[in-house]
Structures are given as C-alpha cells and as structure tokens.
Write a protein that holds these residues in place. Sequence first.
Motif: not given
Length: 119
Positions: A21-22, A25, A28-29
Amino acid sequence: MSETKNTTPFSQQLAYINKGTLDAELTEALAEVTKAVMETNKEGAVTLTVKLKPLNKRNENMIKLTPTVSTKIPELDRAETIMFSTADGDLLRDDPDQHSLDLKVIEPAPQTAPIKLAQ
C-alpha cells in the motif's frame, strides 16, 4: 558509500512495506503533486521517510519500519483585495474620505419605427 552484497534493491523493499500500500500511496502522491506543479508552474515535492527501530531487545534481527509520506503541493496565487482601514480597525470596501455621487441610470427612450414618406 559501501556496497553490500545480496542486498535487496530499495524498489523491491518498497513493494513489501505495508503489504504494497505504501507503493500505491506514493504513486498517487506523485501524480497529485505533478498535476499541481503543471497547473501552477511552481515547485512541489513528495517526501518518503522510513523510520527503523528494533522490534524488541530479545530478538536483535527484527526491525519495525514506519513509513511517512508527505507532500508539498503548490497552490495557485490568491487574488489580492485592496480595502480602506478606519481608526478603530474596521476594513471598508470604499474610501471613507471619498464623497460618493448619487448617480442614477437613465433608461434610453424607446425607439419608434421610422415613418416612411409616400413618394
């Protein structure tokens, strides 16, 4: 920087942290900051911090990783407003020292059809 043999590449480690998930994330960032940079023509940033700490003192080869993702998203410049201040700290849209004129809108007279003269 010393080279360690048989070290897993960081990109692979990233896929393991927080069960993948990192990585999602960060993807997306990065997209969010990229869009804002292109829109504002200003600098932005994505920062990944990974804190490492021993899980406990009994088992010296277990490490706890805590990731933090932060972004610096550039913003568009805000419009400025000019106002007039009074002695008591109030802000006014109109200059209190300027006299206002009582202007009125004059409606144009209705147009009449031109009269045609017989020839």
